[in-house]
Motif scaffolding. Structure first.
Motif, mmCIF file in Angstrom:
data_model
loop_
_atom_site.group_PDB
_atom_site.id
_atom_site.type_symbol
_atom_site.label_atom_id
_atom_site.label_comp_id
_atom_site.label_asym_id
_atom_site.label_seq_id
_atom_site.Cartn_x
_atom_site.Cartn_y
_atom_site.Cartn_z
ATOM 1 N N LEU A 253 23.621 26.551 -79.591
ATOM 2 C CA LEU A 253 23.742 27.595 -80.259
ATOM 3 C C LEU A 253 25.148 27.845 -79.896
ATOM 4 C CD1 LEU A 253 22.439 30.044 -81.773
ATOM 5 C CD2 LEU A 253 22.038 31.168 -79.455
ATOM 6 N N SER A 254 25.964 27.677 -81.033
ATOM 7 C CA SER A 254 27.514 27.844 -80.469
ATOM 8 C C SER A 254 28.229 28.656 -81.779
ATOM 9 C CB SER A 254 28.189 26.420 -80.530
ATOM 10 O OG SER A 254 29.719 26.595 -80.623
ATOM 11 N N SER A 279 28.759 27.582 -95.594
ATOM 12 C CA SER A 279 28.935 28.804 -94.580
ATOM 13 C C SER A 279 28.298 28.328 -93.199
ATOM 14 C CB SER A 279 28.120 29.831 -95.085
ATOM 15 O OG SER A 279 26.737 29.535 -95.415
ATOM 16 N N TYR A 280 28.457 28.869 -92.219
ATOM 17 C CA TYR A 280 27.955 28.704 -90.816
ATOM 18 C C TYR A 280 27.672 30.001 -90.224
ATOM 19 C CZ TYR A 280 27.717 26.966 -85.920
ATOM 20 O OH TYR A 280 27.258 26.944 -84.788
ATOM 21 N N LEU A 281 26.474 30.026 -89.930
ATOM 22 C CA LEU A 281 25.941 31.603 -89.236
ATOM 23 C C LEU A 281 24.939 31.255 -88.150
ATOM 24 C CD1 LEU A 281 23.653 33.245 -91.715
ATOM 25 C CD2 LEU A 281 24.629 30.765 -92.204
ATOM 26 N N PHE A 282 24.533 32.114 -87.417
ATOM 27 C CA PHE A 282 23.510 32.275 -86.668
ATOM 28 C C PHE A 282 22.133 32.607 -87.252
ATOM 29 C CE2 PHE A 282 26.227 33.242 -82.724
ATOM 30 C CZ PHE A 282 26.283 31.934 -82.239
ATOM 31 N N PHE A 283 21.069 31.911 -87.096
ATOM 32 C CA PHE A 283 19.994 32.149 -87.998
ATOM 33 C C PHE A 283 18.887 32.417 -86.997
ATOM 34 C CE2 PHE A 283 16.243 31.240 -90.771
ATOM 35 C CZ PHE A 283 16.604 32.220 -91.804
ATOM 36 N N ALA A 284 17.724 33.178 -87.193
ATOM 37 C CA ALA A 284 16.555 33.408 -86.654
ATOM 38 C C ALA A 284 15.318 33.338 -87.574
ATOM 39 C CB ALA A 284 16.827 34.899 -85.969
ATOM 40 N N ASN A 285 14.436 32.437 -87.081
ATOM 41 C CA ASN A 285 12.894 32.599 -87.762
ATOM 42 C C ASN A 285 12.277 33.590 -86.907
ATOM 43 O OD1 ASN A 285 13.371 30.625 -89.843
ATOM 44 N ND2 ASN A 285 13.190 28.985 -88.383
ATOM 45 N N SER A 286 12.318 33.681 -85.799
ATOM 46 C CA SER A 286 11.704 34.926 -85.067
ATOM 47 C C SER A 286 12.396 35.206 -84.111
ATOM 48 C CB SER A 286 10.177 34.133 -84.677
ATOM 49 O OG SER A 286 10.547 33.295 -83.545
ATOM 50 N N SER A 288 12.332 34.300 -80.764
ATOM 51 C CA SER A 288 12.247 33.167 -79.908
ATOM 52 C C SER A 288 12.961 31.966 -80.456
ATOM 53 C CB SER A 288 11.002 32.876 -79.089
ATOM 54 O OG SER A 288 10.204 32.480 -80.228
ATOM 55 N N ASP A 289 13.290 32.110 -81.896
ATOM 56 C CA ASP A 289 13.416 30.912 -82.423
ATOM 57 C C ASP A 289 14.859 31.138 -83.076
ATOM 58 O OD1 ASP A 289 14.169 28.417 -83.640
ATOM 59 O OD2 ASP A 289 12.639 28.637 -85.431
ATOM 60 N N ILE A 290 16.016 31.139 -82.550
ATOM 61 C CA ILE A 290 17.532 31.521 -82.831
ATOM 62 C C ILE A 290 18.329 30.277 -82.959
ATOM 63 C CG2 ILE A 290 19.539 32.848 -82.727
ATOM 64 C CD1 ILE A 290 17.768 34.862 -81.521
#
Length: 341
Positions: A253-254, A279-286, A288-290
Motif C-alpha cells: 500500500l504505497s 490512473s493510480y489510486l487507493f481502492f477499498a473493497n471493504s 479491511s481490504d484496502i
C-alpha cells in the motif's frame, strides 16, 4: 387871640369792608324738548340746545368805615397842622364769579321721516340741435352668393378635328387566373425494371465480451514486459471497434506509483490503432481490504488482414515489481462494424 388849639387826633382808619359772599352756582339748564317728527319727506330738525344757566350775581361792595368824631375846638392858636387824611377803607373783595351753568343736554334726534312720494315728471325739454355727422362705418361683410343663373343654350357643334397621332402601346395586361384542371390522362405503359443497386456496407452484426484472465508482473529488470493470455476472435477483412479496461492490484500500500506502461498487441498482421488512459489510486473493497490500484482504459479499432486475437502487455520501466509485484486482470468489448474512417 386865643391859643391855637391842639391838633385834632388822627381819625382811626375805617374798618376794612368784609368780602362779598360767593355767588351761588347757576341752576343747570333744563333738557331741550324732543324735536317734533319732521314733516314727511324732510329730515327732522335737530332739537334746540338747552337754555344757558344764569351768571351768578356780583358780591356786594363792603361798607365804608365811619368818620372819626371832630376834636373840640380849642382856643384859636396857631393853625394846627392839617391832620393826615384817614386811610381809605380797603375796597371789599370782589365776589367770585358764579360757576357757569352746565350746557343743557342735546335733544335726541327726531325720528327719520318716511320717504316722500315721487315727484311728478318734469316738463319735456326742448329738442336738441342736430348732432354732428358720425364717422363712416366699417365695410359690411360680403353678401351671400346669389343663385346660379339659368343654363345657357347649347352651342352648335364644332368642326371635326384632325385625326390624332397614334397612342403609345398600352402596358401589358395582368396575368390571367389559372385555368381549370385538365382531364386526367390515361395510365402510361409500365416502365422497365431499374438496375440492381450496389450492395450496402455490412452493418454491426456482432459484439464480443471477453474476460482477460489475471496475470502477474514481477521483475527486478527494467523494461521487462508481462503479457496476458490472448482473447477475442477477429476475422480477416472485417473491422472492429475495441474498448478494454485493465486493472492491477499492487502488493504493498504505497502512495507512489511504479513506472509501468501498457501495450496492446495483435497476434496476426492487422491495422491496429488505440489510445490509453491510466490512473493510480487507493481502492477499498471493504473496511479491511484496502490496496493500491492501477487502472487503464483502452479505446481503439482494428482491421485484421488474417484471423487474429488480442493480448495486453504491461512493462515495468525500472524493475520495481520484483519486490512489490502487481496482479492484473481485465474486460474487453469488441464490436464488429461496417467500416472505420
Amino acid at each position: 387871640a386865643g391859643a391855637t388849639g391842639s391838633a385834632g387826633a388822627t381819625g382811626s382808619a375805617g374798618a376794612t369792608g368784609s368780602v362779598g359772599a360767593t355767588g351761588s352756582v347757576g341752576a343747570t339748564g333744563s333738557v331741550g324738548a324732543t324735536g317734533s317728527a319732521g314733516a314727511t319727506g324732510a329730515i327732522g330738525n335737530t332739537g334746540a340746545a338747552g337754555v344757558k344757566g344764569d351768571t351768578g350775581s356780583t358780591g356786594a361792595v363792603g361798607s365804608t368805615g365811619s368818620t372819626g368824631a371832630s376834636g373840640i375846638t380849642g382856643p384859636a392858636g396857631p393853625t394846627g397842622a392839617t391832620g393826615s387824611a384817614g386811610a381809605t377803607g380797603s375796597v371789599g373783595a370782589t365776589g367770585s364769579v358764579g360757576a357757569t351753568g352746565s350746557v343743557g343736554a342735546t335733544g335726541s334726534a327726531g325720528a327719520t321721516g318716511a320717504i316722500g312720494n315721487t315727484g311728478a315728471a318734469g316738463v319735456k325739454g326742448d329738442t336738441g340741435s342736430t348732432g354732428a355727422v358720425g364717422s363712416t362705418g366699417s365695410t359690411g361683410a360680403s353678401g351671400i352668393t346669389g343663385p346660379a343663373g339659368p343654363t345657357g343654350a347649347t352651342g352648335s357643334a364644332g368642326a371635326t378635328g384632325e385625326i390624332g397621332l397614334q397612342g403609345a402601346t398600352g402596358a401589358a395586361g395582368s396575368t390571367g387566373s389559372i385555368g381549370a384542371m385538365g382531364v386526367t390522362g390515361s395510365t402510361g405503359p409500365t416502365g422497365s425494371a431499374g438496375a440492381t443497386g450496389a450492395t450496402g456496407a455490412t452493418g454491426p452484426s456482432e459484439i464480443q465480451s471477453a474476460n482477460i484472465s489475471s496475470w502477474l508482473l514481477s521483475t527486478a529488470i527494467g523494461g521487462v514486459e508481462s503479457t496476458s493470455l490472448s482473447f477475442g476472435t477477429l476475422k480477416a477483412n472485417f473491422h472492429y471497434s475495441i474498448f478494454i479496461v485493465v486493472t492491477g492490484r499492487r502488493t504493498s500500500l504505497s502512495i507512489n506509483a511504479q513506472k509501468l506502461g501498457l501495450v496492446l498487441r495483435a497476434s496476426e498482421a492487422s491495422t491496429l490503432t488505440y489510445s490509453v488512459s491510466a490512473s493510480y489510486l487507493f481502492f477499498a473493497n471493504s473496511g479491511s481490504d484496502i490496496y493500491s490500484k492501477y487502472s487503464y482504459v483502452i479505446v481503439g479499432s482494428i482491421a485484421p488482414v488474417s484471423d487474429t486475437s488480442l493480448a495486453v502487455g504491461i512493462i515495468d520501466g525500472l524493475g520495481e515489481t520484483g519486490s512489490d509485484s502487481v496482479t492484473f486482470t481485465g474486460k474487453a468489448i469488441i464490436q464488429l462494424v461496417g467500416s472505420i474512417t
